[in-house]
Structures are given as C-alpha cells and as structure tokens.
Design an enzyme around this catalytic site. Structure first.
Site, mmCIF file in Angstrom:
data_model
loop_
_atom_site.group_PDB
_atom_site.id
_atom_site.type_symbol
_atom_site.label_atom_id
_atom_site.label_comp_id
_atom_site.label_asym_id
_atom_site.label_seq_id
_atom_site.Cartn_x
_atom_site.Cartn_y
_atom_site.Cartn_z
ATOM 1 C CB CYS A 133 -97.038 40.371 -32.016
ATOM 2 S SG CYS A 133 -96.915 39.308 -33.472
ATOM 3 N N GLY A 134 -98.748 38.468 -30.606
ATOM 4 C CA GLY A 134 -99.530 37.284 -30.307
ATOM 5 C C GLY A 134 -99.093 36.071 -31.098
#
Length: 371
Positions: A133-134
């Site tokens: 994810c980020g």
C-alpha cells in the site's frame, strides 16, 4: 546473478560493476557449485550488503524450500506490486505467484491473509503473502487481524532478515511510495531466503544464544495459541470494549426497517450498537454525515449505489460510507455491528422496502419460488 555459500559466507558474482557498499573479502573459488537466485545483476563478494550482514546458510535454505505466494495491493501500491510479482515469478524458489489484484488496502490485506492461512492444497509449498500500500503500514495492520498471519512492513534487507529470524514473518508488507523496485526485490529475496531463528543483524549475525534458542523452541506454538486465549491467567468473558458495552443493553426496534434494533450509545456525534435478523433489508437511504462501522458478528452485504460498489462484510470487517452516499443492505445472517456517524444521526429513505427487496432479489438471482 548466482549465490554461493562458502565457509558460512555469501559470495555472489557478476560482470556488472560492484556498488561501493559491497566489500570483497575473498576470491570466489571456481570449483564451488552455485545455484541461480534472480535478484538483479548486482553481486555480493562478502557477507555484507548495504551495511547489513546476511546470515549464513541462507542460500541452501532457499534452495530447499518452495513457496506459493499471494500478492495484492491498493492503488498506491499497484506499480510496486506488479514489479514484485514479476520478480517473484522468475525466482527459483517460487513455484507459484497468485496475483489477487488491487482493492482498498484493508480489503487487499484481508484477501491475502485469508489465502495464506487457508492454502493447504499442496503441503510441499509454503504459503506466503506480499502486500503493498502507500506506506506499508495499513496492510500490515489489517493482515495481522487474522490468526496465523505474521505480517511485517520491511523497508530494508535487514528488516526482512530480522523479522523472518525472530517473528517467522509470513506476509511481507512494502511501501509503494517509499520503496524502489530494486530495493523491494532485494527485501523479498532476503525474506524468502531467511529461515526462522537464523543469524540476523539483530543477533550480530551470529547464532542466537542458548536461552534465545529455547525461547524460539516454544514461541511458534505460543504465538498460534493466543487467539484461543491460552495462558495461565483466566480469560475475561470478553476483551472487546464494544462487546462489554453491549451486555445488558435495552434495544429499541427500528420501525422503518423490520428486523432491526438499535441502542444509541452517544448522541452527538452519534454512535450505536445495532442488530438485524437474518433476511432483514435496509432500503436504499443516505445520511447527512458519513459513518463507519465494524461487524461484531454475522454476515451482511452492502450495495453503495452512489459508487456502484458492493461489499461482503463478516466478523471483524470495517466499512466507511461517505456522507450522502446512497446504500442498501441485506443481512444474510443474524448480525450485530457497532456504527459511528461523523455528526448527529439521521436517515433519508430513497426507496420503499418492497422496491429494495425486489432489487436485492434480482441482484442475488432469487426467484419467486426461492422466497
């Protein structure tokens, strides 16, 4: 690139120019057998890479183990996930990579975690997961909700070696915005190559002392038993604050939605404990304020008509619905959940109950004889 284990040190060779952080300490004997290990064309001529020592015997361990890897990401992690999937599919120790695609970070984490813990079709393959994810933090949090999943966000090779050695990490989380593909590939390779309780940076790259080895002897069983509440102290009736709050509650019927009951816990911003009987329906409606909910037990399906999305929710699942989004709900089992609005609670119906039931039946493929 090739990897060779020589007298408990790691030697790699390549025609590429060596980075300055790779320190050659001995010549590579031409008579030593080697095995392929596809990271990149970079090479290691000692047991030190980017100032982190790699544990001995990792190459032999990696060659003897075979993996099935489940991978997923959110939108911020998709490019790195795609790069890692391609890299792992070329890895000599990886028999299969299942790309589960892209979803919201918590949904991606749940999908990988469920597959890792339920994959038993081939006992010769060890199931692992890769999530991106980020930041790498969000997927880690939600993957670790599942018993038997030990997820760690790793930003360096040392992180990967440490968490494999100490925590038996079986789900690798990466940051799609902070970790370059080359670094992620090196992290993934170290994560696959390192066995549980191997020497690692945390142990000074030496074998763990006897007292730590004894700890490792019992740690996996004790870790696995925690969801069952094992231990010397008796477990409380419920460790969940929401479940404790629910005990002794007096519920009031939700008149506009038959089968539903709720208890307001706080007025503004409003929070409530809600329960619905199996088969109940919430007609399409919206609220002035957004709300988030967590399912305590049961099963429900939510259609967000504004976003044209739908969600299957079960025990422990979380969902946020923005202000104004029109949504309808079908309860597939007796269900209880905790819900919190961003302001005061209100409701505006966008259809009647019969219209909602007909729409849901059509969506689920229910015919009149099934009703």
């Amino acid at each position: 690139m090739v990897v060779v284990d020589v007298e408990s040190s790691y030697f790699l060779r390549s025609s590429a120019q060596l980075p300055g952080s790779l320190l050659a300490t001995a010549p590579l004997p031409s008579s030593i057998p080697f095995s392929p290990h596809p990271i990149s064309d970079r090479v290691l001529l000692s047991c030190k890479i980017n100032n982190h020592h790699l544990p001995p015997l990792m190459a032999a361990s990696a060659c003897n183990r075979r993996f099935k890897i489940f991978a997923a990401a959110d939108g911020f992690g998709e490019p790195l996930k795609d790069a890692i999937v391609a890299h792992l599919r070329a890895h000599s120790s990886v028999a299969d990579v299942v790309d589960l695609g892209v979803d919201k970070y918590y949904s991606a984490a749940a999908l990988v975690a469920r597959n890792v813990t339920s994959s038993s079709s081939d006992p010769a393959l060890e199931a692992r997961g890769v999530l991106v994810c980020g930041t790498g933090a969000g997927v880690t949090i939600f993957a670790n909700k599942y018993p038997g999943v030990y997820a760690t966000h790793c930003s360096s090779v040392a992180d990967a070696v440490n968490t494999r050695s100490i925590n038996a990490c079986n789900v690798l989380a990466l940051s799609g915005t902070a970790t370059p593909p080359e670094t992620a590939a090196a992290i993934a390779d170290a994560w696959l190559a390192t066995p549980f309780r191997a020497p690692c940076p945390a142990s000074g790259d030496a074998p763990w002392p006897e007292d730590i080895q004894q700890f490792f002897d019992v740690a996996p069983q004790e870790m696995a038993s925690i969801p069952e509440g094992s231990g010397s102290a008796p477990a409380p009736d419920s460790a969940c604050a929401i479940c404790c709050l629910r005990k002794g509650m007096q519920f009031e019927p939700v008149d506009i939605m038959p089968g539903g009951e709720m208890r307001i816990v706080r007025q503004s911003p409003t929070s409530a404990y809600v329960r619905f009987k199996a088969g109940s329906v919430e007609p399409a409606h919206h609220h002035t304020f957004g709300h988030d909910l967590v399912v305590i037990k049961g099963k429900k399906k939510v259609w967000n008509l504004t976003k044209k999305e739908n969600y299957h929710l079960v025990d422990g699942d979380f969902l946020f619905t923005p202000a104004g989004d029109v949504h309808r709900v079908k309860y597939l089992e007796d269900t209880e959940f905790f819900i919190r609005w961003d302001g005061h609670w209100d409701i505006f119906l966008d259809e009647d109950l019969e219209t909602a039931r007909n729409a849901i039946d059509a969506e689920l493929g229910v015919v009149d004889s099934d009703k």
